[in-house]
Each structure stands twice: as C-alpha cells, then as structure tokens.
Design a protein around this motif. Structure first.
Motif, PDB file in Angstrom:
ATOM      1  N   ARG A 202     -11.053 -11.284   0.633  1.00 40.67           N
ATOM      2  CA  ARG A 202     -11.559  -9.988   1.102  1.00 40.67           C
ATOM      3  C   ARG A 202     -11.028  -9.676   2.494  1.00 40.67           C
ATOM      4  O   ARG A 202     -10.641  -8.545   2.781  1.00 40.67           O
ATOM      5  N   GLN A 203     -11.024 -10.716   3.345  1.00 38.62           N
ATOM      6  CA  GLN A 203     -10.487 -10.507   4.692  1.00 38.62           C
ATOM      7  C   GLN A 203      -9.015 -10.142   4.610  1.00 38.62           C
ATOM      8  O   GLN A 203      -8.528  -9.279   5.355  1.00 38.62           O
ATOM      9  N   LYS A 204      -8.312 -10.802   3.722  1.00 44.04           N
ATOM     10  CA  LYS A 204      -6.886 -10.480   3.536  1.00 44.04           C
ATOM     11  C   LYS A 204      -6.726  -9.029   3.103  1.00 44.04           C
ATOM     12  O   LYS A 204      -5.841  -8.315   3.585  1.00 44.04           O
ATOM     13  N   SER A 205      -7.609  -8.584   2.192  1.00 38.16           N
ATOM     14  CA  SER A 205      -7.543  -7.208   1.721  1.00 38.16           C
ATOM     15  C   SER A 205      -7.794  -6.225   2.862  1.00 38.16           C
ATOM     16  O   SER A 205      -7.109  -5.204   2.977  1.00 38.16           O
ATOM     17  N   ARG A 206      -8.793  -6.553   3.718  1.00 36.31           N
ATOM     18  CA  ARG A 206      -9.091  -5.658   4.845  1.00 36.31           C
ATOM     19  C   ARG A 206      -7.915  -5.605   5.827  1.00 36.31           C
ATOM     20  O   ARG A 206      -7.565  -4.532   6.336  1.00 36.31           O
ATOM     21  N   CYS A 208      -4.732  -6.192   5.151  1.00 39.16           N
ATOM     22  CA  CYS A 208      -3.643  -5.446   4.509  1.00 39.16           C
ATOM     23  C   CYS A 208      -3.918  -3.943   4.552  1.00 39.16           C
ATOM     24  O   CYS A 208      -3.004  -3.143   4.761  1.00 39.16           O
ATOM     25  N   GLU A 209      -5.188  -3.556   4.356  1.00 34.34           N
ATOM     26  CA  GLU A 209      -5.545  -2.140   4.403  1.00 34.34           C
ATOM     27  C   GLU A 209      -5.299  -1.564   5.798  1.00 34.34           C
ATOM     28  O   GLU A 209      -4.803  -0.441   5.945  1.00 34.34           O
ATOM     29  N   THR A 210      -5.641  -2.357   6.829  1.00 36.35           N
ATOM     30  CA  THR A 210      -5.413  -1.908   8.209  1.00 36.35           C
ATOM     31  C   THR A 210      -3.923  -1.727   8.483  1.00 36.35           C
ATOM     32  O   THR A 210      -3.501  -0.722   9.064  1.00 36.35           O
ATOM     33  N   ASP A 212      -1.599  -1.213   6.251  1.00 37.87           N
ATOM     34  CA  ASP A 212      -1.112  -0.081   5.451  1.00 37.87           C
ATOM     35  C   ASP A 212      -1.425   1.239   6.145  1.00 37.87           C
ATOM     36  O   ASP A 212      -0.610   2.178   6.128  1.00 37.87           O
ATOM     37  N   HIS A 213      -2.625   1.335   6.749  1.00 33.41           N
ATOM     38  CA  HIS A 213      -2.993   2.558   7.469  1.00 33.41           C
ATOM     39  C   HIS A 213      -2.073   2.765   8.667  1.00 33.41           C
ATOM     40  O   HIS A 213      -1.598   3.890   8.913  1.00 33.41           O
ATOM     41  N   TYR A 215       0.923   1.587   8.972  1.00 28.50           N
ATOM     42  CA  TYR A 215       2.246   1.911   8.437  1.00 28.50           C
ATOM     43  C   TYR A 215       2.315   3.385   8.033  1.00 28.50           C
ATOM     44  O   TYR A 215       3.333   4.062   8.270  1.00 28.50           O
TER      45      TYR A 215
END
Length: 332
Positions: A202-206, A208-210, A212-213, A215
């Motif tokens: 989940r931390q990895k997902s968060r 990656c989301e940050t 991506d934003h 980027y």
C-alpha cells in the motif's frame, strides 16, 4: 561364567504408555492419523477429524456438496479456542511434521517391543543378545563375553544401558514436543511479519501515485512551455522570412538595373548614349539617380541583434534534483 538378563518390560511399557497418551487425538481417541494438523492454539488433530468437526459446526457449508471446505470456523475440542479458517479450509492448517515423525518412531518402537523374542547373536546363533559391551558400544551375548570377541571388554546389563538411552531419547522427544509451542509461536510471528511486509505494498502504491502526480505536473508544464516556444519560433521565422523576401526583391531589382546599365555603357555613339540616359530618368531604364536610390537600403528593416536567440526559455530543477538525491540517499 554365565550372564542372563531379562528385558525391562514393565518400565518400557510405562514409557510407551505415557508417550501414547500424548499422541491420542481428542476426537477419535486413537493415535493421530497422518496428516496431523496443528491449530492456532497449539493443539493437534487428525486432519480428517478436524474436517469432521468443522463440517459438524458448519452444516450449511457441507451441504453444498464440495469435497474441499473453504472458509468458516470451529472450536478446538481441547480448549474451546475458536479456529478461523481461510479459503483453503482445514487444508490451510499447518501440518505438525514433528508429531508425525514422533508417531512413526513410536510405531516402530512398539513393533519391536511387541516381538516376544529378542534378537539372536550373530556369532552364537542359539544365544540371545542379553548384555551390552560398553567398550565396543554394541549389544552382544553372554558367550561373546566369556569366550568370544568381547571377553576383554567392559560390559553392563542390557536393561541398564536400555534405561539410560531410553530415558535420554524420551527426554529429547519431550524437549522437542515442548519446543513445538515455541517454534510454532515463532512461525506465527514470522507469518505476521510477512503480512506486515505485504502491507507495504500500500505504501508503495501511495508513493507511486505521488510520483505519477508529480510526473503529470511536469508533463503539463512541459507541454505549456513547448507551446510557448513553438509560438515564438513561428512568429520569428515568419518575420525573418518576410524580411528576407524584401531584401531578395530589392536585390533582384538592382540586378536588373545593373544589367541594363551595362548594356547602356556599351553604346559607342555619344549622342545616342546621352539620349538613353536622358530617357532613363522618365522610364525604368537605369540612370545615375535611380542607381543611387537603389544603393540606399535604409528603407529596409534591419534584424535586431540577438532577435533569433531563444535562450530566454530555460528551466532549472537544481533544488528539486538535490532534494530527490537526498531522499534517495536516505532510502538506501
């Protein structure tokens, strides 16, 4: 000299009986049938018995006709601790390989114990093995001690060595059984640690989301700056190309005047030459006045110095890059 010792049947029987009590399933009241499963409360059951008690506690699942029960719960018959099963059902419970190995050892020992007669000596086929050679660490018979290979060795009664080694083995087995709870506890802790590590996804997902934003923001800014640069490029190119066309038109007109002037200068007759020059002032023919005007380019615009330069479009991510590098150093 003759030595004759009896097998310690009563003491061995007591040891086997005590061990057997530890290997009785609380459901079928028989020695555990493999595979043996260990519950979270550390009690053991035959897998078949565990499945039977589970189906009895969850009849609505058993009625579906499935051979593999999934999900559900039941209570340990020994301590009433509630056992919650995952999607694998009783087949998801961990096997207790230690207890299974002890059962195998118990059955082998019981088989040997149940034999009415003890083994015979290989050297004296009519004599039973009834003493233990301490020097050679091997069981032997009385004749081997009196006349045979062990006549100069130290011997001891078979039951004394038997009791000593049996007690040592029993203590080791008891220690292994006792350590089973501790090992199972460690396994449970390791499984919990695995679940904790898996939650790191989940931390990895968060993260990656940050990224991506970030980027996406950079891509949007990149697109905006690209549009600005393209617009200024088009504007400057159109202006420079238009200026170049005006200079080209002026050059072409002057080339025609020069060509006509050269032909006029080739006229050998003075009178005709002067007539041509006079007529040139009133036509497109070259004259000194027209040539002087053509040499003047002040009416044409000049390209400002540095007009073609696009270096004012710049980006700098020095601080951001350093911050990311510092974070990467921390993560390492």
């Amino acid at each position: 000299m003759s030595l004759s010792l009896e097998y310690p049947h009563s003491r061995k029987q007591d040891t086997m009986d005590n061990l057997e009590k530890q290997l009785i399933c609380p459901i079928c009241l028989e020695i555990f049938t493999k595979p043996v499963v260990i519950l979270p409360c550390q009690h053991n059951l035959c897998r078949k018995c565990a499945n039977d008690i589970f189906q009895a506690s969850n009849p609505y699942l058993a009625s579906r006709g499935s051979t593999v029960t999934s999900g559900g719960r039941f209570r340990c018959p020994s301590c009433r601790h509630e056992v919650v099963l995952d999607r694998h059902g009783v087949y998801g419970l961990q096997r207790n390989l230690l207890v299974e190995n002890i059962i195998d050892m118990y059955k082998q020992e019981s088989s040997r114990f149940c034999k009415a007669e003890g083994p015979m000596c290989e050297q004296h086929t009519e004599e039973r093995i009834n003493i233990y050679c301490v020097t050679c660490a091997t069981p032997t018979c009385s004749l081997c001690k009196v006349f045979g290979a062990h006549k100069d060795c130290q011997v001891a009664p078979l039951n004394t060595i038997y009791d000593s080694q049996k007690t040592e083995l029993t203590d080791c087995i008891s220690m292994l059984v006792g350590n089973n709870d501790r090992i199972q506890g460690i396994i449970s802790q390791l499984e919990e640690s695995c679940r904790t590590v898996e939650n790191g996804r989940r931390q990895k997902s968060r993260i990656c989301e940050t990224f991506d934003h970030l980027y996406a923001l950079l891509e949007e800014r990149k697109r905006e700056m690209s549009l600005l640069i393209n617009a200024e490029q088009d504007e400057k190119l159109n202006y420079i190309r238009g200026l170049r066309r005006r200079y080209s038109d002026h050059l072409e007109a002057m080339a025609k005047i020069v060509e006509t002037g050269i032909r006029t200068m080739e006229e050998p007759e003075m009178a005709i030459f002067l007539q041509v020059c006079q007529a040139a002032d009133q036509s497109d023919c070259p004259s000194q006045t027209r040539i002087a005007e053509g040499s003047n380019t002040s009416h044409l615009e000049k390209l400002e110095r540095g007009y073609e330069n696009m270096d004012h479009f710049t980006t700098s991510f020095t601080k951001e890059r350093q911050a990311l590098l510092n974070d990467a150093t921390i993560f390492r």
